[in-house]
Scaffold this motif. Structure first.
Motif, PDB file in Angstrom:
ATOM      1  N   SER A  39      66.853  -7.639  27.493  1.00 60.80           N
ATOM      2  CA  SER A  39      66.034  -8.220  26.435  1.00 60.80           C
ATOM      3  C   SER A  39      66.084  -7.320  25.205  1.00 60.80           C
ATOM      4  O   SER A  39      65.976  -6.100  25.312  1.00 60.80           O
ATOM      5  CB  SER A  39      64.586  -8.367  26.906  1.00 60.80           C
ATOM      6  OG  SER A  39      63.781  -8.921  25.897  1.00 60.80           O
ATOM      7  N   ARG A  71      64.623  -7.000  21.092  1.00 61.47           N
ATOM      8  CA  ARG A  71      63.737  -7.471  20.029  1.00 61.47           C
ATOM      9  C   ARG A  71      64.279  -6.952  18.706  1.00 61.47           C
ATOM     10  O   ARG A  71      64.562  -5.759  18.567  1.00 61.47           O
ATOM     11  CB  ARG A  71      62.300  -7.016  20.255  1.00 61.47           C
ATOM     12  CG  ARG A  71      61.705  -7.517  21.551  1.00 61.47           C
ATOM     13  CD  ARG A  71      60.226  -7.203  21.643  1.00 61.47           C
ATOM     14  NE  ARG A  71      59.437  -8.067  20.797  1.00 61.47           N
ATOM     15  CZ  ARG A  71      58.935  -9.244  21.177  1.00 61.47           C
ATOM     16  NH1 ARG A  71      59.179  -9.698  22.390  1.00 61.47           N
ATOM     17  NH2 ARG A  71      58.212  -9.968  20.347  1.00 61.47           N
ATOM     18  N   THR A 120      60.336 -16.849  15.073  1.00 63.42           N
ATOM     19  CA  THR A 120      59.861 -15.733  15.887  1.00 63.42           C
ATOM     20  C   THR A 120      59.261 -16.192  17.217  1.00 63.42           C
ATOM     21  O   THR A 120      59.122 -15.378  18.135  1.00 63.42           O
ATOM     22  CB  THR A 120      58.821 -14.890  15.120  1.00 63.42           C
ATOM     23  OG1 THR A 120      57.754 -15.736  14.677  1.00 63.42           O
ATOM     24  CG2 THR A 120      59.454 -14.218  13.907  1.00 63.42           C
ATOM     25  N   ASP A 142      62.631 -18.299  22.069  1.00 61.46           N
ATOM     26  CA  ASP A 142      63.368 -17.435  22.990  1.00 61.46           C
ATOM     27  C   ASP A 142      64.847 -17.767  22.862  1.00 61.46           C
ATOM     28  O   ASP A 142      65.282 -18.852  23.257  1.00 61.46           O
ATOM     29  CB  ASP A 142      62.916 -17.664  24.429  1.00 61.46           C
ATOM     30  CG  ASP A 142      61.487 -17.201  24.668  1.00 61.46           C
ATOM     31  OD1 ASP A 142      61.181 -16.050  24.319  1.00 61.46           O
ATOM     32  OD2 ASP A 142      60.688 -17.984  25.214  1.00 61.46           O
ATOM     33  N   ARG A 194      68.905 -11.654  26.144  1.00 60.98           N
ATOM     34  CA  ARG A 194      67.779 -12.440  25.627  1.00 60.98           C
ATOM     35  C   ARG A 194      67.279 -11.795  24.343  1.00 60.98           C
ATOM     36  O   ARG A 194      67.143 -10.577  24.274  1.00 60.98           O
ATOM     37  CB  ARG A 194      66.669 -12.508  26.675  1.00 60.98           C
ATOM     38  CG  ARG A 194      67.048 -13.315  27.916  1.00 60.98           C
ATOM     39  CD  ARG A 194      66.038 -13.146  29.016  1.00 60.98           C
ATOM     40  NE  ARG A 194      66.048 -11.785  29.537  1.00 60.98           N
ATOM     41  CZ  ARG A 194      64.963 -11.150  29.985  1.00 60.98           C
ATOM     42  NH1 ARG A 194      63.780 -11.721  29.941  1.00 60.98           N
ATOM     43  NH2 ARG A 194      65.072  -9.911  30.467  1.00 60.98           N
ATOM     44  N   ARG A 212      64.513 -11.860  20.998  1.00 58.27           N
ATOM     45  CA  ARG A 212      63.325 -12.334  20.270  1.00 58.27           C
ATOM     46  C   ARG A 212      63.319 -11.660  18.914  1.00 58.27           C
ATOM     47  O   ARG A 212      63.616 -10.474  18.780  1.00 58.27           O
ATOM     48  CB  ARG A 212      62.038 -12.000  21.028  1.00 58.27           C
ATOM     49  CG  ARG A 212      61.779 -12.847  22.249  1.00 58.27           C
ATOM     50  CD  ARG A 212      61.549 -14.308  21.917  1.00 58.27           C
ATOM     51  NE  ARG A 212      60.363 -14.557  21.127  1.00 58.27           N
ATOM     52  CZ  ARG A 212      59.191 -14.923  21.627  1.00 58.27           C
ATOM     53  NH1 ARG A 212      59.028 -15.062  22.923  1.00 58.27           N
ATOM     54  NH2 ARG A 212      58.164 -15.163  20.825  1.00 58.27           N
ATOM     55  N   GLU A 223      61.136 -10.650  15.388  1.00 57.20           N
ATOM     56  CA  GLU A 223      59.774 -10.396  14.924  1.00 57.20           C
ATOM     57  C   GLU A 223      59.830  -9.978  13.469  1.00 57.20           C
ATOM     58  O   GLU A 223      60.863  -9.504  12.964  1.00 57.20           O
ATOM     59  CB  GLU A 223      59.104  -9.319  15.780  1.00 57.20           C
ATOM     60  CG  GLU A 223      59.842  -8.024  15.864  1.00 57.20           C
ATOM     61  CD  GLU A 223      59.228  -7.081  16.898  1.00 57.20           C
ATOM     62  OE1 GLU A 223      59.305  -5.855  16.659  1.00 57.20           O
ATOM     63  OE2 GLU A 223      58.713  -7.549  17.922  1.00 57.20           O
TER      64      GLU A 223
END
Length: 200
Positions: free
Chosen positions: A76, A78, A107, A110, A193, A195, A197
């Protein structure tokens, strides 16, 4: 396996044709985890290339396709984004919302890196729902800056280096997408994965 076709490419490679990019990335992730013997396993939009392998062995080993098998399979990441792209208003108009809502939707999504292409480190990130599809620019820009976060069709991507491009740029990130000195040069290798922000 229904809907899947194995096409031999010479004696030591084969191309497995699947339904879509999610299925391709899922198959590639399974193959790497299973220890299937191949020198390279390369997912694309609707295929997976197995190079340095026995095509018959690959076909015999293929599992039932599971479109959800990527949901928790990869690392994951970010990424902080400054949402100041030149096409942010264009995306807002296309989605029928405000620019703040574009940021909120982006944001809240996924994303998963399904395959890489176009340029080293450029990952095609799937995850946008069909109703958020956006068109490409009618005429590509001659230069898109490194770190540009952009949308096209149902894809999200980040330009790792300066290059021409026709995707809609909604922001920028300072993340390094490609570094040959790393063990895994691509930050967003298939299966990762992602994400986004808002950068502080």
């Amino acid at each position: 396996m229904g809907g899947v076709r194995v096409v031999p490419v010479g004696e030591c490679a084969c191309l497995v044709e699947v339904g879509d990019a999610v299925a391709a990335a899922s198959l590639a992730a399974w193959a790497r985890a299973s220890g299937l013997v191949a020198e390279e396993i390369v997912p694309a939009a609707t295929t997976v290339l197995f190079d340095g392998c026995d095509p018959a062995a690959v076909e015999a080993a293929l599992p039932p396709m599971d479109r959800e098998s990527l949901s928790d399979s990869g690392p994951s990441v970010r990424l902080q984004v400054t949402y100041d792209g030149p096409d942010l208003e264009r995306v807002a108009d296309h989605w029928g919302c405000s620019t703040d809502e574009v940021v909120e939707r982006h944001t809240a999504t996924d994303f998963t890196s399904l395959f890489c292409g176009f340029a080293p480190g450029f990952a095609y990130l799937g995850g946008l729902p069909a109703h958020l599809t956006v068109p490409r620019l009618e005429s590509p820009r001659p230069r898109v800056e490194p770190g540009s976060v952009a949308l096209a069709d149902r894809w999200c991507g980040i330009y790792p280096t300066a290059s021409p491009g026709g995707w809609l740029v909604i922001g920028t990130t300072e993340a390094t997408l490609w570094d040959a000195r790393r063990e895994s040069p691509a930050l967003l290798a298939p299966g990762t994965r992602v994400r986004f922000e808002v950068a502080p």
